[in-house]
Write a protein that holds these residues in place. Structure first.
Motif, PDB file in Angstrom:
ATOM      1  N   MET A 146       0.845  -1.191   0.000  1.00 41.87           N
ATOM      2  CA  MET A 146       0.000   0.000   0.000  1.00 41.87           C
ATOM      3  C   MET A 146       0.885   1.247   0.000  1.00 41.87           C
ATOM      4  N   THR A 147       0.624   2.154  -0.921  1.00 43.62           N
ATOM      5  CA  THR A 147       1.386   3.399  -0.978  1.00 43.62           C
ATOM      6  C   THR A 147       0.746   4.446  -0.070  1.00 43.62           C
ATOM      7  N   PRO A 148       1.514   5.484   0.309  1.00 36.38           N
ATOM      8  CA  PRO A 148       0.917   6.565   1.102  1.00 36.38           C
ATOM      9  C   PRO A 148      -0.283   7.189   0.404  1.00 36.38           C
ATOM     10  N   ALA A 149      -0.203   7.278  -0.941  1.00 36.54           N
ATOM     11  CA  ALA A 149      -1.319   7.871  -1.679  1.00 36.54           C
ATOM     12  C   ALA A 149      -2.582   7.027  -1.527  1.00 36.54           C
ATOM     13  N   GLU A 150      -2.416   5.707  -1.573  1.00 34.36           N
ATOM     14  CA  GLU A 150      -3.581   4.824  -1.430  1.00 34.36           C
ATOM     15  C   GLU A 150      -4.154   4.910  -0.019  1.00 34.36           C
ATOM     16  N   LEU A 151      -3.268   4.966   0.983  1.00 31.19           N
ATOM     17  CA  LEU A 151      -3.746   5.088   2.354  1.00 31.19           C
ATOM     18  C   LEU A 151      -4.438   6.432   2.577  1.00 31.19           C
ATOM     19  N   SER A 152      -3.881   7.495   2.007  1.00 25.98           N
ATOM     20  CA  SER A 152      -4.512   8.815   2.119  1.00 25.98           C
ATOM     21  C   SER A 152      -5.891   8.821   1.472  1.00 25.98           C
ATOM     22  N   ALA A 153      -6.001   8.144   0.330  1.00 28.81           N
ATOM     23  CA  ALA A 153      -7.298   8.082  -0.355  1.00 28.81           C
ATOM     24  C   ALA A 153      -8.336   7.364   0.505  1.00 28.81           C
ATOM     25  N   ALA A 154      -7.908   6.287   1.147  1.00 30.53           N
ATOM     26  CA  ALA A 154      -8.834   5.563   2.029  1.00 30.53           C
ATOM     27  C   ALA A 154      -9.237   6.432   3.216  1.00 30.53           C
ATOM     28  N   LEU A 155      -8.278   7.159   3.764  1.00 31.89           N
ATOM     29  CA  LEU A 155      -8.564   8.053   4.887  1.00 31.89           C
ATOM     30  C   LEU A 155      -9.504   9.171   4.454  1.00 31.89           C
ATOM     31  N   LEU A 156      -9.308   9.679   3.251  1.00 34.19           N
ATOM     32  CA  LEU A 156     -10.171  10.743   2.730  1.00 34.19           C
ATOM     33  C   LEU A 156     -11.626  10.263   2.647  1.00 34.19           C
ATOM     34  N   ASP A 157     -11.818   9.044   2.162  1.00 27.16           N
ATOM     35  CA  ASP A 157     -13.179   8.502   2.059  1.00 27.16           C
ATOM     36  C   ASP A 157     -13.828   8.395   3.443  1.00 27.16           C
ATOM     37  N   ILE A 158     -13.057   7.959   4.419  1.00 22.57           N
ATOM     38  CA  ILE A 158     -13.599   7.783   5.773  1.00 22.57           C
ATOM     39  C   ILE A 158     -13.960   9.131   6.389  1.00 22.57           C
TER      40      ILE A 158
ATOM     41  N   ALA B 183     -18.647  21.070   5.741  1.00 25.95           N
ATOM     42  CA  ALA B 183     -17.192  21.266   5.696  1.00 25.95           C
ATOM     43  C   ALA B 183     -16.609  20.447   4.553  1.00 25.95           C
ATOM     44  N   SER B 184     -15.692  21.029   3.826  1.00 23.09           N
ATOM     45  CA  SER B 184     -15.071  20.323   2.703  1.00 23.09           C
ATOM     46  C   SER B 184     -13.712  19.778   3.125  1.00 23.09           C
ATOM     47  N   VAL B 185     -13.364  18.618   2.605  1.00 19.55           N
ATOM     48  CA  VAL B 185     -12.089  17.981   2.912  1.00 19.55           C
ATOM     49  C   VAL B 185     -11.430  17.567   1.600  1.00 19.55           C
ATOM     50  N   THR B 186     -10.130  17.807   1.508  1.00 20.16           N
ATOM     51  CA  THR B 186      -9.379  17.465   0.298  1.00 20.16           C
ATOM     52  C   THR B 186      -8.261  16.491   0.658  1.00 20.16           C
ATOM     53  N   ILE B 187      -7.613  15.980  -0.348  1.00 21.64           N
ATOM     54  CA  ILE B 187      -6.518  15.034  -0.127  1.00 21.64           C
ATOM     55  C   ILE B 187      -5.395  15.672   0.678  1.00 21.64           C
ATOM     56  N   ASP B 188      -5.227  16.992   0.544  1.00 27.92           N
ATOM     57  CA  ASP B 188      -4.185  17.674   1.319  1.00 27.92           C
ATOM     58  C   ASP B 188      -4.495  17.672   2.811  1.00 27.92           C
ATOM     59  N   ASP B 189      -5.776  17.625   3.151  1.00 28.86           N
ATOM     60  CA  ASP B 189      -6.166  17.630   4.567  1.00 28.86           C
ATOM     61  C   ASP B 189      -5.834  16.315   5.263  1.00 28.86           C
TER      62      ASP B 189
ATOM     63  N   THR C  49     -14.589  11.943   4.826  1.00 26.26           N
ATOM     64  CA  THR C  49     -15.706  12.520   4.070  1.00 26.26           C
ATOM     65  C   THR C  49     -17.033  11.943   4.541  1.00 26.26           C
ATOM     66  N   ALA C  50     -17.058  10.624   4.753  1.00 26.07           N
ATOM     67  CA  ALA C  50     -18.283   9.971   5.229  1.00 26.07           C
ATOM     68  C   ALA C  50     -18.641  10.442   6.640  1.00 26.07           C
ATOM     69  N   SER C  51     -17.630  10.650   7.474  1.00 26.94           N
ATOM     70  CA  SER C  51     -17.878  11.104   8.844  1.00 26.94           C
ATOM     71  C   SER C  51     -18.464  12.509   8.856  1.00 26.94           C
ATOM     72  N   ILE C  52     -17.948  13.362   7.980  1.00 23.39           N
ATOM     73  CA  ILE C  52     -18.460  14.733   7.891  1.00 23.39           C
ATOM     74  C   ILE C  52     -19.912  14.732   7.414  1.00 23.39           C
ATOM     75  N   ALA C  53     -20.165  13.911   6.394  1.00 25.11           N
ATOM     76  CA  ALA C  53     -21.533  13.839   5.851  1.00 25.11           C
ATOM     77  C   ALA C  53     -22.510  13.305   6.892  1.00 25.11           C
ATOM     78  N   ALA C  54     -22.057  12.326   7.677  1.00 26.69           N
ATOM     79  CA  ALA C  54     -22.937  11.742   8.693  1.00 26.69           C
ATOM     80  C   ALA C  54     -23.330  12.755   9.754  1.00 26.69           C
ATOM     81  N   ARG C  55     -22.503  13.756   9.946  1.00 32.92           N
ATOM     82  CA  ARG C  55     -22.805  14.792  10.935  1.00 32.92           C
ATOM     83  C   ARG C  55     -23.589  15.952  10.324  1.00 32.92           C
TER      84      ARG C  55
END
Length: 549
Positions: free
Chosen positions: A1-13, A25-31, A15-21
């Protein structure tokens, strides 16, 4: 797993947490960018994303981190996730997920480390730009190494870059240069404001070989001939010196282009600035209101006697870059050019560009080399040619590129000529040569890349080495974004250190009658991946990657 792939998985999680609340708030890969923990007991990667977004979501940082960590544990390749302190998320990958990177790097080859971080940016990168009236000196050497390395790093980050050399071949200095060459051809002393040195005598000799009847020409014609032939010869020497230094320019822009024609590019530039509303007439002169853009005073662009100032040529040159499609301009200037910063920024603003975004001026500081001698040809400078012959291209380029441009620098030639680990360029190049030797030894021992099993790469030094390799794409992107190619050099040294420690602990070839197993094959992939990254990093600095040392 590359850092980019792990970051992408974290971004999805996240994003889902923000939507559930129900938050907008917007979140990007840089965040969700990941960092390597200083203490490896804390895992392979760490994130502060929970602390970054907790306040926006009205949540407790540690509770939000725990929620994110719980979801991360279900991501394939993640072995463990822990929450530390006020809300840091520490992630440990399983050996197979971490080790898979080695195979990925080898398969990607030169593409690994490159990105689209700066994709869509068209950049004009101007550096060196020495007057064509003499040889390149030690200051030009530093700007050449830094500028070329910066161009390589910018391209690796996806930018479309043109390296440009501005040839200051108009004005009084060219007439003084021509008069110096002609005087040397006649055997006369150097004229007032002329250029001394053996190189002028050598140019005069070459000019006479090209134009044997030079001294029989009328004075004005002889001066013009000496100037033009001397200029042609000196410019070619500059080009040859840079080529030997492994520095390439896409554009050699002659200042004379700005003065040619009617109307000239300078005439046109003045009118274009006037149309922007920043030009006014006063005291029989034409002025540009550069104080509107942070300059300490307004600048005269055309004197009352009808003669344009240097500022006019600077403005026309800047506009020519825009006309040639360069949306962004970077100037790398010497330490004595601080006064140009406001001038160039003001030109950008007066032409309708955003001085804060469309132009950058990087000022390089002075460099000295202990024991360096003045040029025998030029008499008053330390020449690039002499430095290169003394220390070698690789040692010079690497040493000059491994420090920030704004850092005054003194190099120790004794260290640069040593074949020991305290010589940084030797240390990195030796690591690359060692990877090649390991590959050769593996082939002789019957070890091939067949049978790769990433889960066997579980030694502590393998984890560290894989982590260092994973960092490379981000290092290159940061070096490009910050205009700091020295980050690549420092990274290469750290990677070399991690590799040497791994080499001391993990064998690629079996001992004695020990059979070849998947661990040997897998380590060969890791060895070759390290060699690939070291080779790419050295290439970004314009330094060779020898296979044997």
């Amino acid at each position: 797993m590359t850092p980019a792939e792990l970051s992408a998985a974290l971004l999805d999680i996240v994003t889902a947490s923000i939507a559930a609340r129900g938050s907008d708030a917007s979140v990007t890969i840089d965040d969700v960018r990941l960092d390597r923990p200083r203490n490896r007991d804390h895992g392979d990667w760490a994130s502060n994303v929970a602390m970054k977004f907790a306040k926006k979501l009205g949540a407790n940082p540690r509770e939000l981190a725990t929620e994110i960590a719980s979801a991360l544990k279900d991501v394939e390749g993640v072995a463990a996730v822990d929450v530390a302190g006020p809300g840091f998320i520490n992630v440990t990958l399983d050996a197979a997920a971490a080790g898979a990177l080695a195979k990925s790097i080898v398969e990607q080859g030169d593409a690994y480390g490159r990105s689209d971080a700066l994709a869509g940016q068209t950049i004009n990168l101007e550096f060196v730009s020495a007057n064509p009236t003499g040889p390149l000196h030690i200051g030009h050497t530093r700007w050449a190494a830094l500028g070329d390395a910066l161009g390589r790093v910018l391209r690796a980050a996806g930018a479309d870059v043109a390296n440009e050399f501005y040839i200051n071949d108009a004005g009084n200095q060219m007439d003084n240069f021509g008069a110096s060459v002609l005087a040397a051809a006649k055997g006369e002393p150097t004229p007032e404001n002329g250029y001394p040195g053996q190189y002028v005598a050598d140019l005069a000799k070459a000019v006479l070989e090209r134009e044997p009847g030079l001294l029989d020409l009328p004075d004005a014609e002889a001066l013009a001939t000496a100037r033009e032939l001397g200029y042609e010869l000196q410019l070619q020497e500059i080009k040859d010196s840079l080529a030997r230094f492994n520095v390439h320019f896409d554009v050699w822009f002659s200042e004379r282009q700005l003065h040619a024609g009617a109307p000239s590019k300078i005439d046109t530039a003045v009118e274009r600035l006037r149309e922007q509303g920043h030009v006014y007439d006063e005291d029989d002169a034409i002025w540009v209101r550069t104080t509107d853009f942070g300059d300490d005073k307004d600048r005269v662009i055309k004197r009352g006697n009808g003669i344009y100032t240097y500022f006019a040529a600077d403005a026309a040159y800047y506009l020519s870059k825009t006309d040639r499609g360069f949306g962004h301009k970077i100037y790398l200037l010497g330490a004595d050019h601080h006064g140009y910063v406001h001038r160039i920024k003001a030109i950008a603003g007066a032409s309708g560009d955003d001085p804060a975004k469309d132009v950058e001026v990087l000022i390089g500081q002075l460099v000295s080399i202990n024991g360096a001698k003045l040029s025998k040809r030029a008499g008053n400078i330390i020449e690039l040619n002499d430095l290169q012959a003394w220390l070698g291209t690789d040692a010079l380029r690497y040493s000059l590129a491994r420090y920030p441009a704004d850092s005054p620098l003194t190099l120790d030639p004794e260290i640069l000529q040593r074949r020991t680990n305290d010589n940084p360029v030797f240390y990195v190049q030796y690591a690359h040569a060692r990877t090649n030797q390991v590959t050769r030894n593996a082939a002789a021992s019957g070890v091939s890349r067949e049978g790769f099993d990433a889960s066997t790469l579980e030694h502590e030094t393998e984890s560290v080495l894989l982590g260092a390799l994973a960092e490379f794409p981000r290092v290159v992107a940061h070096a490009a974004e910050l205009r700091e190619p020295h980050r690549v050099a420092r990274y290469a040294e750290q990677l070399a250190g991690s590799y040497h420690r791994w080499y001391d602990n993990c064998r690629v070839t079996p001992l004695g009658d020990e059979p070849v197993t998947s661990v040997h094959s897998s380590r060969l992939w890791l060895n070759d991946a390290t060699g690939q990254v070291l080779r790419t990093a050295l290439g970004l600095l314009g330094v060779s990657a020898p296979e044997r040392m």
